[in-house]
Design a protein around this motif. Structure first.
Motif, PDB file in Angstrom:
ATOM      1  N   LEU A  80       0.816  -1.217   0.000  1.00  0.00           N
ATOM      2  CA  LEU A  80       0.000   0.000   0.000  1.00  0.00           C
ATOM      3  C   LEU A  80       0.849   1.266   0.000  1.00  0.00           C
ATOM      4  O   LEU A  80       0.367   2.340   0.336  1.00  0.00           O
ATOM      5  N   GLY A  81       2.110   1.145  -0.367  1.00  0.00           N
ATOM      6  CA  GLY A  81       3.023   2.290  -0.322  1.00  0.00           C
ATOM      7  C   GLY A  81       2.584   3.454  -1.187  1.00  0.00           C
ATOM      8  O   GLY A  81       2.872   4.606  -0.876  1.00  0.00           O
ATOM      9  N   SER A  82       1.875   3.182  -2.284  1.00  0.00           N
ATOM     10  CA  SER A  82       1.430   4.261  -3.167  1.00  0.00           C
ATOM     11  C   SER A  82       0.229   5.007  -2.584  1.00  0.00           C
ATOM     12  O   SER A  82      -0.047   6.138  -2.973  1.00  0.00           O
ATOM     13  N   ALA A  83      -0.475   4.388  -1.669  1.00  0.00           N
ATOM     14  CA  ALA A  83      -1.640   5.012  -1.029  1.00  0.00           C
ATOM     15  C   ALA A  83      -1.193   5.602   0.308  1.00  0.00           C
ATOM     16  O   ALA A  83      -1.317   4.968   1.355  1.00  0.00           O
ATOM     17  N   GLN A  84      -0.663   6.797   0.260  1.00  0.00           N
ATOM     18  CA  GLN A  84      -0.064   7.406   1.439  1.00  0.00           C
ATOM     19  C   GLN A  84      -1.050   7.588   2.592  1.00  0.00           C
ATOM     20  O   GLN A  84      -0.711   7.345   3.740  1.00  0.00           O
ATOM     21  N   ALA A  85      -2.273   8.012   2.312  1.00  0.00           N
ATOM     22  CA  ALA A  85      -3.254   8.233   3.386  1.00  0.00           C
ATOM     23  C   ALA A  85      -3.569   6.930   4.106  1.00  0.00           C
ATOM     24  O   ALA A  85      -3.581   6.877   5.344  1.00  0.00           O
ATOM     25  N   ALA A  86      -3.818   5.891   3.345  1.00  0.00           N
ATOM     26  CA  ALA A  86      -4.128   4.595   3.952  1.00  0.00           C
ATOM     27  C   ALA A  86      -2.928   4.071   4.725  1.00  0.00           C
ATOM     28  O   ALA A  86      -3.062   3.573   5.852  1.00  0.00           O
ATOM     29  N   MET A  87      -1.744   4.189   4.129  1.00  0.00           N
ATOM     30  CA  MET A  87      -0.539   3.679   4.774  1.00  0.00           C
ATOM     31  C   MET A  87      -0.296   4.383   6.114  1.00  0.00           C
ATOM     32  O   MET A  87      -0.116   3.730   7.144  1.00  0.00           O
ATOM     33  N   TRP A  88      -0.322   5.700   6.111  1.00  0.00           N
ATOM     34  CA  TRP A  88      -0.027   6.429   7.345  1.00  0.00           C
ATOM     35  C   TRP A  88      -1.126   6.277   8.389  1.00  0.00           C
ATOM     36  O   TRP A  88      -0.848   6.264   9.590  1.00  0.00           O
ATOM     37  N   THR A  89      -2.355   6.154   7.962  1.00  0.00           N
ATOM     38  CA  THR A  89      -3.443   5.921   8.920  1.00  0.00           C
ATOM     39  C   THR A  89      -3.222   4.596   9.644  1.00  0.00           C
ATOM     40  O   THR A  89      -3.281   4.531  10.876  1.00  0.00           O
ATOM     41  N   LEU A  90      -2.955   3.551   8.884  1.00  0.00           N
ATOM     42  CA  LEU A  90      -2.720   2.241   9.496  1.00  0.00           C
ATOM     43  C   LEU A  90      -1.489   2.246  10.392  1.00  0.00           C
ATOM     44  O   LEU A  90      -1.517   1.723  11.508  1.00  0.00           O
ATOM     45  N   VAL A  91      -0.407   2.853   9.924  1.00  0.00           N
ATOM     46  CA  VAL A  91       0.833   2.862  10.704  1.00  0.00           C
ATOM     47  C   VAL A  91       0.653   3.639  12.011  1.00  0.00           C
ATOM     48  O   VAL A  91       1.016   3.150  13.092  1.00  0.00           O
ATOM     49  N   LEU A  92       0.090   4.831  11.933  1.00  0.00           N
ATOM     50  CA  LEU A  92      -0.046   5.653  13.145  1.00  0.00           C
ATOM     51  C   LEU A  92      -1.034   5.065  14.150  1.00  0.00           C
ATOM     52  O   LEU A  92      -0.753   5.012  15.354  1.00  0.00           O
ATOM     53  N   VAL A  93      -2.175   4.605  13.666  1.00  0.00           N
ATOM     54  CA  VAL A  93      -3.143   3.994  14.585  1.00  0.00           C
ATOM     55  C   VAL A  93      -2.558   2.697  15.156  1.00  0.00           C
ATOM     56  O   VAL A  93      -2.686   2.430  16.352  1.00  0.00           O
ATOM     57  N   GLY A  94      -1.881   1.915  14.339  1.00  0.00           N
ATOM     58  CA  GLY A  94      -1.252   0.689  14.824  1.00  0.00           C
ATOM     59  C   GLY A  94      -0.219   0.957  15.901  1.00  0.00           C
ATOM     60  O   GLY A  94      -0.166   0.250  16.915  1.00  0.00           O
ATOM     61  N   LEU A  95       0.609   1.982  15.704  1.00  0.00           N
ATOM     62  CA  LEU A  95       1.605   2.345  16.726  1.00  0.00           C
ATOM     63  C   LEU A  95       0.936   2.765  18.030  1.00  0.00           C
ATOM     64  O   LEU A  95       1.378   2.374  19.119  1.00  0.00           O
ATOM     65  N   CYS A  96      -0.129   3.549  17.926  1.00  0.00           N
ATOM     66  CA  CYS A  96      -0.847   3.985  19.136  1.00  0.00           C
ATOM     67  C   CYS A  96      -1.475   2.798  19.863  1.00  0.00           C
ATOM     68  O   CYS A  96      -1.362   2.680  21.089  1.00  0.00           O
ATOM     69  N   VAL A  97      -2.134   1.923  19.131  1.00  0.00           N
ATOM     70  CA  VAL A  97      -2.791   0.760  19.736  1.00  0.00           C
ATOM     71  C   VAL A  97      -1.763  -0.150  20.404  1.00  0.00           C
ATOM     72  O   VAL A  97      -1.946  -0.593  21.546  1.00  0.00           O
ATOM     73  N   ALA A  98      -0.657  -0.419  19.723  1.00  0.00           N
ATOM     74  CA  ALA A  98       0.379  -1.294  20.280  1.00  0.00           C
ATOM     75  C   ALA A  98       1.018  -0.668  21.515  1.00  0.00           C
ATOM     76  O   ALA A  98       1.263  -1.354  22.511  1.00  0.00           O
ATOM     77  N   THR A  99       1.272   0.631  21.471  1.00  0.00           N
ATOM     78  CA  THR A  99       1.873   1.317  22.622  1.00  0.00           C
ATOM     79  C   THR A  99       0.949   1.272  23.829  1.00  0.00           C
ATOM     80  O   THR A  99       1.390   0.992  24.950  1.00  0.00           O
ATOM     81  N   ILE A 100      -0.326   1.530  23.615  1.00  0.00           N
ATOM     82  CA  ILE A 100      -1.290   1.480  24.717  1.00  0.00           C
ATOM     83  C   ILE A 100      -1.372   0.065  25.281  1.00  0.00           C
ATOM     84  O   ILE A 100      -1.442  -0.122  26.503  1.00  0.00           O
ATOM     85  N   ALA A 101      -1.349  -0.937  24.425  1.00  0.00           N
ATOM     86  CA  ALA A 101      -1.394  -2.325  24.901  1.00  0.00           C
ATOM     87  C   ALA A 101      -0.173  -2.649  25.755  1.00  0.00           C
ATOM     88  O   ALA A 101      -0.293  -3.302  26.798  1.00  0.00           O
ATOM     89  N   ILE A 102       0.998  -2.177  25.343  1.00  0.00           N
ATOM     90  CA  ILE A 102       2.216  -2.407  26.132  1.00  0.00           C
ATOM     91  C   ILE A 102       2.114  -1.723  27.485  1.00  0.00           C
ATOM     92  O   ILE A 102       2.465  -2.305  28.515  1.00  0.00           O
ATOM     93  N   ILE A 103       1.613  -0.504  27.496  1.00  0.00           N
ATOM     94  CA  ILE A 103       1.444   0.224  28.769  1.00  0.00           C
ATOM     95  C   ILE A 103       0.468  -0.524  29.670  1.00  0.00           C
ATOM     96  O   ILE A 103       0.718  -0.689  30.870  1.00  0.00           O
ATOM     97  N   GLN A 104      -0.645  -0.992  29.109  1.00  0.00           N
ATOM     98  CA  GLN A 104      -1.638  -1.718  29.895  1.00  0.00           C
ATOM     99  C   GLN A 104      -1.058  -3.019  30.450  1.00  0.00           C
ATOM    100  O   GLN A 104      -1.301  -3.367  31.606  1.00  0.00           O
ATOM    101  N   LEU A 105      -0.307  -3.736  29.630  1.00  0.00           N
ATOM    102  CA  LEU A 105       0.311  -4.980  30.104  1.00  0.00           C
ATOM    103  C   LEU A 105       1.313  -4.700  31.210  1.00  0.00           C
ATOM    104  O   LEU A 105       1.374  -5.429  32.204  1.00  0.00           O
TER     105      LEU A 105
END
Length: 122
Positions: A80-105
């Motif tokens: 999905l590298g050519s679709a910048q909006a989709a790529m960055w949305t997934l990457v940023l939300v994924g980073l936030c979700v993973a970080t929150i999960a690590i904090i919760q754990l």
């Protein structure tokens, strides 16, 4: 395992992030792989967070950690590298979700350790 959510605010944040990602899938309709990926991952994150708010379990955080990592990796694995909006949305939300999960754990394991210390002291 404790049935108390380490931080309800963080759990609500993950729920909103998941719902937002699921809704963002509607914006990616021109890219079916991005739309399906964002929709499925978003719904799963929101569901895991909702269940954790109702009855907490570390499994929900581990699930959100895995889903967040997948959201970060998926744009590159699905091309999905050519679709910048989709790529960055997934990457940023994924980073936030993973970080929150690590904090919760981390907070959950600290709470378990403190409760064991208290029970051993009595």
């Amino acid at each position: 395992m404790t049935s108390e959510v380490p931080s309800k605010g963080l759990e609500w944040t993950n729920l909103v992030l998941g719902a937002g990602l699921a809704c963002a899938a509607l914006a990616f309709t021109e890219l079916p792989a991005a739309a399906w990926n964002a929709g499925i991952v978003g719904v799963l994150v929101a569901c895991c967070s909702a269940v954790a708010l109702y009855r907490y379990g570390a499994w929900a955080e581990w699930s959100n950690l895995a889903l967040g990592c997948w959201a970060v990796a998926a744009p590159f694995l699905l091309g999905l590298g050519s679709a910048q909006a989709a790529m960055w949305t997934l990457v940023l939300v994924g980073l936030c979700v993973a970080t929150i999960a690590i904090i919760q754990l981390s907070n959950g394991s600290k709470a378990q350790m403190l409760s064991r210390i208290k029970s051993d002291a009595t």
